[in-house]
Structure formats: C-alpha cells, structure tokens
Motif scaffolding. Sequence first.
Motif, PDB file in Angstrom:
ATOM      1  N   THR A   1       0.845  -1.186   0.000  1.00  8.70           N
ATOM      2  CA  THR A   1       0.000   0.000   0.000  1.00  8.70           C
ATOM      3  C   THR A   1       0.882   1.237   0.000  1.00  8.70           C
ATOM      4  O   THR A   1       1.789   1.348   0.823  1.00  8.70           O
ATOM      5  CB  THR A   1      -0.931   0.023   1.225  1.00  8.70           C
ATOM      6  N   ALA A   2       0.627   2.135  -0.938  1.00  7.60           N
ATOM      7  CA  ALA A   2       1.390   3.375  -1.048  1.00  7.60           C
ATOM      8  C   ALA A   2       0.452   4.560  -0.914  1.00  7.60           C
ATOM      9  O   ALA A   2      -0.716   4.494  -1.316  1.00  7.60           O
ATOM     10  CB  ALA A   2       2.117   3.426  -2.384  1.00  7.60           C
ATOM     11  N   THR A   3       0.969   5.637  -0.353  1.00  3.42           N
ATOM     12  CA  THR A   3       0.169   6.852  -0.188  1.00  3.42           C
ATOM     13  C   THR A   3       0.647   7.983  -1.089  1.00  3.42           C
ATOM     14  O   THR A   3       0.120   9.087  -1.032  1.00  3.42           O
ATOM     15  CB  THR A   3       0.214   7.314   1.280  1.00  3.42           C
ATOM     16  N   SER A   4       1.654   7.704  -1.924  1.00  7.09           N
ATOM     17  CA  SER A   4       2.175   8.743  -2.823  1.00  7.09           C
ATOM     18  C   SER A   4       2.605   8.102  -4.135  1.00  7.09           C
ATOM     19  O   SER A   4       2.517   6.883  -4.307  1.00  7.09           O
ATOM     20  CB  SER A   4       3.377   9.447  -2.178  1.00  7.09           C
ATOM     21  N   ASP A   5       3.097   8.944  -5.044  1.00  8.17           N
ATOM     22  CA  ASP A   5       3.588   8.466  -6.335  1.00  8.17           C
ATOM     23  C   ASP A   5       5.055   8.057  -6.287  1.00  8.17           C
ATOM     24  O   ASP A   5       5.640   7.734  -7.324  1.00  8.17           O
ATOM     25  CB  ASP A   5       3.413   9.552  -7.407  1.00  8.17           C
ATOM     26  N   ALA A   6       5.677   8.099  -5.120  1.00  6.94           N
ATOM     27  CA  ALA A   6       7.103   7.797  -5.023  1.00  6.94           C
ATOM     28  C   ALA A   6       7.374   6.381  -5.508  1.00  6.94           C
ATOM     29  O   ALA A   6       6.677   5.438  -5.128  1.00  6.94           O
ATOM     30  CB  ALA A   6       7.571   7.947  -3.577  1.00  6.94           C
ATOM     31  N   PRO A   7       8.388   6.199  -6.364  1.00  7.95           N
ATOM     32  CA  PRO A   7       8.676   4.860  -6.890  1.00  7.95           C
ATOM     33  C   PRO A   7       9.274   3.943  -5.826  1.00  7.95           C
ATOM     34  O   PRO A   7       9.904   4.400  -4.868  1.00  7.95           O
ATOM     35  CB  PRO A   7       9.677   5.133  -8.014  1.00  7.95           C
ATOM     36  N   THR A   8       9.073   2.650  -6.014  1.00  5.83           N
ATOM     37  CA  THR A   8       9.613   1.625  -5.131  1.00  5.83           C
ATOM     38  C   THR A   8      10.696   0.856  -5.879  1.00  5.83           C
ATOM     39  O   THR A   8      10.519   0.497  -7.044  1.00  5.83           O
ATOM     40  CB  THR A   8       8.499   0.645  -4.703  1.00  5.83           C
ATOM     41  N   LEU A   9      11.812   0.600  -5.210  1.00  2.00           N
ATOM     42  CA  LEU A   9      12.887  -0.180  -5.821  1.00  2.00           C
ATOM     43  C   LEU A   9      12.597  -1.662  -5.636  1.00  2.00           C
ATOM     44  O   LEU A   9      12.465  -2.153  -4.516  1.00  2.00           O
ATOM     45  CB  LEU A   9      14.231   0.172  -5.181  1.00  2.00           C
ATOM     46  N   VAL A  10      12.489  -2.379  -6.761  1.00  2.48           N
ATOM     47  CA  VAL A  10      12.273  -3.825  -6.755  1.00  2.48           C
ATOM     48  C   VAL A  10      13.571  -4.477  -7.221  1.00  2.48           C
ATOM     49  O   VAL A  10      14.095  -4.139  -8.283  1.00  2.48           O
ATOM     50  CB  VAL A  10      11.112  -4.214  -7.689  1.00  2.48           C
ATOM     51  N   VAL A  11      14.100  -5.406  -6.413  1.00  6.16           N
ATOM     52  CA  VAL A  11      15.412  -5.986  -6.714  1.00  6.16           C
ATOM     53  C   VAL A  11      15.274  -7.449  -7.120  1.00  6.16           C
ATOM     54  O   VAL A  11      14.272  -8.107  -6.815  1.00  6.16           O
ATOM     55  CB  VAL A  11      16.364  -5.843  -5.509  1.00  6.16           C
ATOM     56  N   PRO A  12      16.268  -7.992  -7.811  1.00  5.31           N
ATOM     57  CA  PRO A  12      16.179  -9.380  -8.289  1.00  5.31           C
ATOM     58  C   PRO A  12      16.076 -10.387  -7.148  1.00  5.31           C
ATOM     59  O   PRO A  12      16.737 -10.255  -6.116  1.00  5.31           O
ATOM     60  CB  PRO A  12      17.507  -9.568  -9.046  1.00  5.31           C
ATOM     61  N   ASP A  13      15.231 -11.401  -7.357  1.00  2.00           N
ATOM     62  CA  ASP A  13      15.129 -12.500  -6.395  1.00  2.00           C
ATOM     63  C   ASP A  13      14.983 -13.857  -7.083  1.00  2.00           C
ATOM     64  O   ASP A  13      14.791 -14.877  -6.425  1.00  2.00           O
ATOM     65  CB  ASP A  13      13.972 -12.282  -5.421  1.00  2.00           C
ATOM     66  N   GLY A  14      15.050 -13.860  -8.429  1.00  3.36           N
ATOM     67  CA  GLY A  14      14.906 -15.114  -9.163  1.00  3.36           C
ATOM     68  C   GLY A  14      13.475 -15.532  -9.402  1.00  3.36           C
ATOM     69  O   GLY A  14      13.234 -16.568 -10.019  1.00  3.36           O
ATOM     70  N   CYS A  15      12.521 -14.740  -8.926  1.00  2.00           N
ATOM     71  CA  CYS A  15      11.106 -15.124  -8.980  1.00  2.00           C
ATOM     72  C   CYS A  15      10.354 -14.349 -10.062  1.00  2.00           C
ATOM     73  O   CYS A  15      10.849 -13.364 -10.602  1.00  2.00           O
ATOM     74  CB  CYS A  15      10.448 -14.863  -7.620  1.00  2.00           C
ATOM     75  N   THR A  16       9.142 -14.822 -10.349  1.00  2.00           N
ATOM     76  CA  THR A  16       8.192 -14.080 -11.177  1.00  2.00           C
ATOM     77  C   THR A  16       6.927 -13.872 -10.366  1.00  2.00           C
ATOM     78  O   THR A  16       6.567 -14.691  -9.520  1.00  2.00           O
ATOM     79  CB  THR A  16       7.856 -14.831 -12.476  1.00  2.00           C
ATOM     80  N   ASP A  17       6.237 -12.767 -10.636  1.00  2.00           N
ATOM     81  CA  ASP A  17       5.032 -12.411  -9.890  1.00  2.00           C
ATOM     82  C   ASP A  17       3.888 -12.109 -10.850  1.00  2.00           C
ATOM     83  O   ASP A  17       4.117 -11.595 -11.952  1.00  2.00           O
ATOM     84  CB  ASP A  17       5.268 -11.172  -9.043  1.00  2.00           C
ATOM     85  N   ILE A  18       2.670 -12.393 -10.392  1.00  2.00           N
ATOM     86  CA  ILE A  18       1.471 -11.818 -11.011  1.00  2.00           C
ATOM     87  C   ILE A  18       1.018 -10.708 -10.084  1.00  2.00           C
ATOM     88  O   ILE A  18       0.872 -10.913  -8.874  1.00  2.00           O
ATOM     89  CB  ILE A  18       0.338 -12.846 -11.184  1.00  2.00           C
TER      90      ILE A  18
END
Length: 224
Positions: free
Chosen positions: A17-34
């Motif tokens: 849950t985010a309250t602003s437009d600030a970007p989030t850093l997503v780092v490699p973990d070897g996984c895929t997400d839906i």
Amino acid sequence: MYAERPFPGLACVWRRTATSDAPTLVVPDGCTDIIYAAGAGAVFVAGPDTVGHLTALGPGTVFGVRFGPGVGPAAFGVPGVELRDQRVPLAELWGPSARLEDALGTADDPCDVLAAAALDRLRETPPAPLVRAIASAVSSTSVGDLASDLGLSERQLHRRSLAAFGYGPKVLHRVLRFDRAVKLAWAGVPFADIAHRTGYADQAHLSREVRDLAGVPLGQLIRS
C-alpha cells in the motif's frame, strides 16, 4: 507498507500500500510475480529481473502472488528468458482475462483470487522436476559438476536454465546468493557475517554485488 504471507504451492502472496507516487525499488530474487494494481484494474506479470527496477504504480494497494525460482514460466507458457526484466500484461500470456479481473474487483482478498488462478495453471503445466534440482544445487557446485550430476552437457544446462529461470546458471547463482544476503540483512545480521555465510569472498565483494544487482548500497537498500 509491504506485507507478505506464505501460501501453499507458491513462494508467497503479498500486498503493498502506497500513499504517494514515489517509486519503489524492486530488486532481483529469481522469482516471477502476477500483480494486480487495484486502482488501475491492471493485471500484469513481473520479472525475473537481473537488476533493480524503480516501479511507480501511484497511491493505492497492489496485490501479488510470487512463484518460486523457475516455477512461473511453466504457468505462463513461455520461456523465462522472454520475461526477463519485463512487465507484461497477463492477457498477453493467458488471453482475455475479464472473468479474472471481475473476480479481483469484487474479492475481499484479491491475493486469494490470484493464487487460485496461478495454482490452476500450475496443475495444468507444472515445472519440470529438473527445475528444483537446478535451483537447489546451483549455489553449491560448479556449472560443470551440476551439468554432470544432472546428465546434461553444460550447453544443455544453460539452455534449460534460461527457459526455466530466465538466467543461465551463473547468473542464477548470483541472483539467488544476492537474495539470501538481502534477507539476512533485513534480519539484522552484520554485513561481514552475511558475506561469510552466503559465500562472498569478503564484505567488499558483497558490497560490489549488491551495487551491481540493486544499484544502491546494501545499507540503503534495507532502509528503503
């Protein structure tokens, strides 16, 4: 705010849950997400990544299910290398998804809807048994020895690793080791101990790898 919980048959389900437009850093973990962005009504697939990505989905709540390393491509029906560092609308992989989107829009917990859809696909097209063997051994043996143990040539191992994980075995080893290091850092383990426990030559080696894969120092990463 980010929270995840275990889910049988998957790596986890999660929400952010985010309250602003600030970007989030997503780092490699070897996984895929839906991922389901509730505000936009968008459903898409993320990863597997080779470097950190800044992702901005705007204020609101995002829901996701995470496949373990090498598992997601079987559910999506495409080689992992085609999804590497990509964000792809789920409809491009599974076809029109109006029924799924309707169910997500009315669900008390969209994670349960995403997980049910993911597990249905995995029952239809499970990953090859070789995938688990590669993921469990790639960090503890050389590429040549791993190929020999699996009855493959190194070229065959590389090709199958690209298809399942999106990476060749050497990159897979780097990403999985990095992921273990980050989790230990989040748990408060001193960085020098992390380097020793995860097989880096020293703390400087750990620092270089984190900068290469995440784009920021480890201390900054765990504070973000």
